[in-house]
Design a protein around this motif. Structure first.
Motif, PDB file in Angstrom:
ATOM      1  N   UNK A  41     -11.842 -10.803 -13.399  1.00 52.11           N
ATOM      2  CA  UNK A  41     -10.676 -10.384 -12.613  1.00 52.11           C
ATOM      3  C   UNK A  41      -9.591 -11.464 -12.671  1.00 52.11           C
ATOM      4  N   UNK A  42      -9.997 -12.730 -12.547  1.00 47.87           N
ATOM      5  CA  UNK A  42      -9.033 -13.826 -12.650  1.00 47.87           C
ATOM      6  C   UNK A  42      -8.422 -13.872 -14.046  1.00 47.87           C
ATOM      7  N   UNK A  43      -9.286 -13.673 -15.076  1.00 46.68           N
ATOM      8  CA  UNK A  43      -8.786 -13.681 -16.448  1.00 46.68           C
ATOM      9  C   UNK A  43      -7.782 -12.557 -16.683  1.00 46.68           C
ATOM     10  N   UNK A  44      -7.970 -11.432 -15.998  1.00 42.36           N
ATOM     11  CA  UNK A  44      -7.025 -10.333 -16.153  1.00 42.36           C
ATOM     12  C   UNK A  44      -5.736 -10.620 -15.380  1.00 42.36           C
ATOM     13  N   UNK A  45      -5.840 -11.305 -14.253  1.00 39.18           N
ATOM     14  CA  UNK A  45      -4.645 -11.624 -13.474  1.00 39.18           C
ATOM     15  C   UNK A  45      -3.759 -12.640 -14.198  1.00 39.18           C
ATOM     16  N   UNK A  46      -4.372 -13.538 -14.937  1.00 47.21           N
ATOM     17  CA  UNK A  46      -3.616 -14.639 -15.549  1.00 47.21           C
ATOM     18  C   UNK A  46      -2.497 -14.163 -16.459  1.00 47.21           C
ATOM     19  N   UNK A  47      -2.762 -13.308 -17.479  1.00 50.91           N
ATOM     20  CA  UNK A  47      -1.653 -12.864 -18.333  1.00 50.91           C
ATOM     21  C   UNK A  47      -0.636 -12.004 -17.583  1.00 50.91           C
ATOM     22  N   UNK A  48      -1.134 -11.222 -16.586  1.00 53.23           N
ATOM     23  CA  UNK A  48      -0.187 -10.429 -15.797  1.00 53.23           C
ATOM     24  C   UNK A  48       0.807 -11.338 -15.081  1.00 53.23           C
ATOM     25  N   UNK A  49       0.281 -12.396 -14.465  1.00 54.00           N
ATOM     26  CA  UNK A  49       1.145 -13.344 -13.758  1.00 54.00           C
ATOM     27  C   UNK A  49       2.120 -14.010 -14.723  1.00 54.00           C
ATOM     28  N   UNK A  50       1.618 -14.444 -15.876  1.00 52.64           N
ATOM     29  CA  UNK A  50       2.477 -15.140 -16.839  1.00 52.64           C
ATOM     30  C   UNK A  50       3.588 -14.235 -17.353  1.00 52.64           C
ATOM     31  N   UNK A  51       3.248 -12.950 -17.601  1.00 48.75           N
ATOM     32  CA  UNK A  51       4.266 -12.012 -18.080  1.00 48.75           C
ATOM     33  C   UNK A  51       5.331 -11.772 -17.021  1.00 48.75           C
ATOM     34  N   UNK A  52       4.898 -11.603 -15.759  1.00 50.20           N
ATOM     35  CA  UNK A  52       5.868 -11.389 -14.680  1.00 50.20           C
ATOM     36  C   UNK A  52       6.736 -12.641 -14.496  1.00 50.20           C
ATOM     37  N   UNK A  53       6.094 -13.811 -14.512  1.00 48.01           N
ATOM     38  CA  UNK A  53       6.850 -15.055 -14.309  1.00 48.01           C
ATOM     39  C   UNK A  53       7.882 -15.250 -15.409  1.00 48.01           C
ATOM     40  N   UNK A  54       7.501 -14.971 -16.655  1.00 48.14           N
ATOM     41  CA  UNK A  54       8.449 -15.118 -17.758  1.00 48.14           C
ATOM     42  C   UNK A  54       9.616 -14.147 -17.612  1.00 48.14           C
ATOM     43  N   UNK A  55       9.289 -12.898 -17.265  1.00 47.84           N
ATOM     44  CA  UNK A  55      10.344 -11.894 -17.122  1.00 47.84           C
ATOM     45  C   UNK A  55      11.303 -12.261 -15.991  1.00 47.84           C
ATOM     46  N   UNK A  56      10.738 -12.716 -14.864  1.00 46.88           N
ATOM     47  CA  UNK A  56      11.570 -13.077 -13.715  1.00 46.88           C
ATOM     48  C   UNK A  56      12.437 -14.296 -14.044  1.00 46.88           C
ATOM     49  N   UNK A  57      11.842 -15.318 -14.676  1.00 45.71           N
ATOM     50  CA  UNK A  57      12.601 -16.527 -15.001  1.00 45.71           C
ATOM     51  C   UNK A  57      13.720 -16.232 -15.994  1.00 45.71           C
ATOM     52  N   UNK A  58      13.417 -15.398 -17.006  1.00 43.17           N
ATOM     53  CA  UNK A  58      14.435 -15.067 -18.004  1.00 43.17           C
ATOM     54  C   UNK A  58      15.582 -14.285 -17.367  1.00 43.17           C
ATOM     55  N   UNK A  59      15.220 -13.326 -16.518  1.00 41.86           N
ATOM     56  CA  UNK A  59      16.259 -12.546 -15.848  1.00 41.86           C
ATOM     57  C   UNK A  59      17.069 -13.425 -14.900  1.00 41.86           C
ATOM     58  N   UNK A  60      16.393 -14.315 -14.193  1.00 39.18           N
ATOM     59  CA  UNK A  60      17.094 -15.186 -13.247  1.00 39.18           C
ATOM     60  C   UNK A  60      18.086 -16.088 -13.972  1.00 39.18           C
ATOM     61  N   UNK A  61      17.704 -16.597 -15.146  1.00 37.01           N
ATOM     62  CA  UNK A  61      18.608 -17.471 -15.888  1.00 37.01           C
ATOM     63  C   UNK A  61      19.890 -16.741 -16.257  1.00 37.01           C
TER      64      UNK A  61
END
Length: 416
Positions: A138-158
Motif C-alpha cells: 500500500x505504501x509502495x502504491x502511494x509513493x508514485x501517486x504522491x510524487x506524480x501529484x507533487x510534480x503536477x502541483x509544483x509545475x502548475x504553481x511555478x
C-alpha cells in the motif's frame, strides 16, 4: 469472503512490536507529507479555482490521484489501528494473536473497495472483489501517486505564480492609467483596447494558466506587451496632467525660445550680409528660417479645438504637441546659432590673417629689415588683399604665406 492465508510462520512478539513501530513512523511521515501537499500554494490555487482547458485536466487528475492517496492512507491506517488494538489487548500474545498480527502487518490485509478494481479485472456475472495489498505494498502504491501529484502541483504553481504576479503588476499599471484618465475626464481608445485585451488574458490566467505556458514555463509575452502599452498610455496621461497644471508657463517658455530664435535668425542674416560685402565668393550655409513655421504651430496648440476634450486624449494630444514643439524650437535655436557661427567664421578668418600679417611685419622690423624693398612689396601685396572689400581669402592666404616665408628665411640667415 475468507481471509487470505499467510504462508509464513507467525512473527515473534519483538518482531511484531518492531513492525508496529515501523508502520507508525511511516504513517506519521506519510500523513505529514499529505497535509503539507494540501497546504501547498499550488494545491490551494488548484482546489479553489473554476478551471477549464489543460488546467482543468490537471485539476481532475490531481483530485483523482489525491483521492486515491487518502483512500490508501485511510485503509492502511485502519489495518495499523486494528493491529495496535490487538497488541494492546494482549500484553503477552499467544500464537493465535501473533499469527493475526503477522497477517495484519505483513499479509494482504489492506483491502481496496470493489469500486477501485480496474475494469479489465471485472467479470459480467461475478461481483468484483476488492484488491488486497500488504501494508508495504500500500505504501509502495502511494509513493508514485504522491510524487506524480507533487510534480503536477509544483509545475502548475511555478507557471501560475509567475503569471499571477505579472498580472498583478499589469493590473496596477492599468489602475494607474485609469485614475489619470478619470481625472482628465476623457476617453482613450488605446487604453480601452489594452484594457479589453487585459481582461481576456486575465481570464485565461485565472481559469487556464497552462494555456499560457511554453515548455513548462510561463509565457508572459502578452502580459508584458500589455503592460508596456499601458505604461506608454500612463506616461502620456501624466504628461497631459503636467501640461494642464503648467500649460501657460510652458507656452510662455516656447514663446521665449521663439523670440531668441527670431533674434538668432536676424543675426545670421545680418552676418551673412556683412560677409557678402567683405568676403569674395564665400561658401555659405543656408540661412535658418523656421521661426515662422514654429510660431504657426504654437498658435495652433493654443487655439481651442472644439470637441477635443469630449473625444478624450485632448490634453494628452496637446501635451505631445507641446513637447514636440519644445524640442523643435530648441533644436532650431541651436542650429541658427551654429549657422551664425559658421558664417561669422569667415570674418574671423580675415581678422586672423590680418593679425598674423602685422605680427610678421613687427618681426621683420626687429630683424632689421624694415627697409627691405622685397619684403615691403610682399607685405603690401598681402595687406592690400586683406584690407580690400570684398576680400579674396584664398589669394590673401597665399600672399600672407609668401610674406611669412620671406621673413622666416631672413631670420634664418641672420641666425647663421
Amino acid at each position: 469472503m475468507s481471509e487470505p492465508r499467510l504462508d509464513r510462520p507467525p512473527m515473534s512478539r519483538d518482531e511484531a512490536d518492531g513492525a508496529l513501530a515501523r508502520l507508525r513512523d511511516e504513517r506519521e511521515r506519510i500523513g505529514a507529507a499529505l497535509l503539507e501537499l494540501e497546504a501547498h500554494q499550488g494545491y490551494q490555487l488548484l482546489e479553489g479555482a473554476a478551471l477549464r482547458g489543460a488546467t482543468l485536466r490537471v485539476q481532475s487528475d490531481v483530485r483523482s490521484r489525491t483521492a486515491s492517496l487518502w483512500l490508501l492512507f485511510d485503509l492502511h491506517g485502519r489495518v495499523l489501528s486494528a493491529a495496535e488494538e490487538l497488541r494492546a489487548r494482549h500484553g503477552r500474545p499467544g500464537q493465535a494473536q501473533l499469527a493475526e498480527l503477522t497477517r495484519l502487518l505483513e499479509g494482504p490485509s489492506v483491502e481496496l473497495p470493489a469500486a477501485e478494481v480496474p475494469l479489465e479485472r471485472r467479470t459480467l456475472l461475478a461481483a468484483p472483489s476488492g484488491e488486497r495489498l500488504t501494508p508495504r505494498a500500500a505504501v509502495d502504491r502511494m509513493t508514485p501517486l504522491y510524487e506524480e501529484v507533487a510534480r503536477a502541483v509544483a509545475a502548475l504553481d511555478a507557471v501560475w505564480s509567475t503569471l499571477l504576479s505579472r498580472l498583478a503588476e499589469v493590473e496596477a499599471e492599468r489602475r494607474a492609467a485609469e485614475e489619470l484618465l478619470e481625472s482628465a475626464g476623457g476617453e482613450d481608445p488605446a487604453f480601452e483596447r489594452l484594457r479589453d485585451e487585459l481582461e481576456t488574458v486575465a481570464a485565461t490566467v485565472r481559469a487556464d494558466p497552462l494555456a499560457l505556458a511554453r515548455d513548462g514555463h510561463a509565457d508572459t509575452a502578452r502580459l508584458d506587451a500589455i503592460r508596456s502599452g499601458l505604461a506608454e498610455v500612463r506616461r502620456g496621461l501624466e504628461e497631459a496632467e503636467r501640461l494642464r497644471e503648467g500649460f501657460a508657463a510652458r507656452i510662455r517658455g516656447v514663446s521665449a525660445v521663439l523670440d531668441l530664435l527670431r533674434e538668432a535668425e536676424a543675426e545670421a542674416r545680418a552676418v551673412r550680409d556683412e560677409v557678402l560685402a567683405k568676403i569674395a565668393a564665400p561658401a555659405l550655409p543656408d540661412l535658418p528660417g523656421s521661426s515662422a513655421a514654429l510660431a504657426d504651430r504654437l498658435a495652433a496648440v493654443t487655439r481651442p479645438r472644439p470637441g477635443a476634450a469630449a473625444r478624450g486624449g485632448g490634453w494628452r494630444g496637446t501635451a505631445q504637441r507641446v513637447a514636440d514643439l519644445e524640442r523643435a524650437a530648441g533644436a532650431a535655436l541651436e542650429r541658427a546659432r551654429e549657422t551664425t557661427g559658421l558664417i561669422r567664421g569667415l570674418l574671423d578668418r580675415r581678422e586672423e590673417l590680418r593679425g598674423r600679417l602685422q605680427a610678421y611685419r613687427v618681426k621683420a622690423s626687429r630683424l632689421g629689415h624694415a627697409e627691405d624693398a622685397e619684403l615691403a612689396r610682399s607685405y603690401e601685396q598681402a595687406r592690400e588683399l586683406l584690407w580690400t572689400s570684398p576680400c579674396d581669402l584664398r589669394r590673401a592666404t597665399v600672399a600672407l604665406t609668401a610674406y611669412q616665408r620671406a621673413v622666416t628665411s631672413r631670420a634664418k640667415g641672420a641666425d647663421r
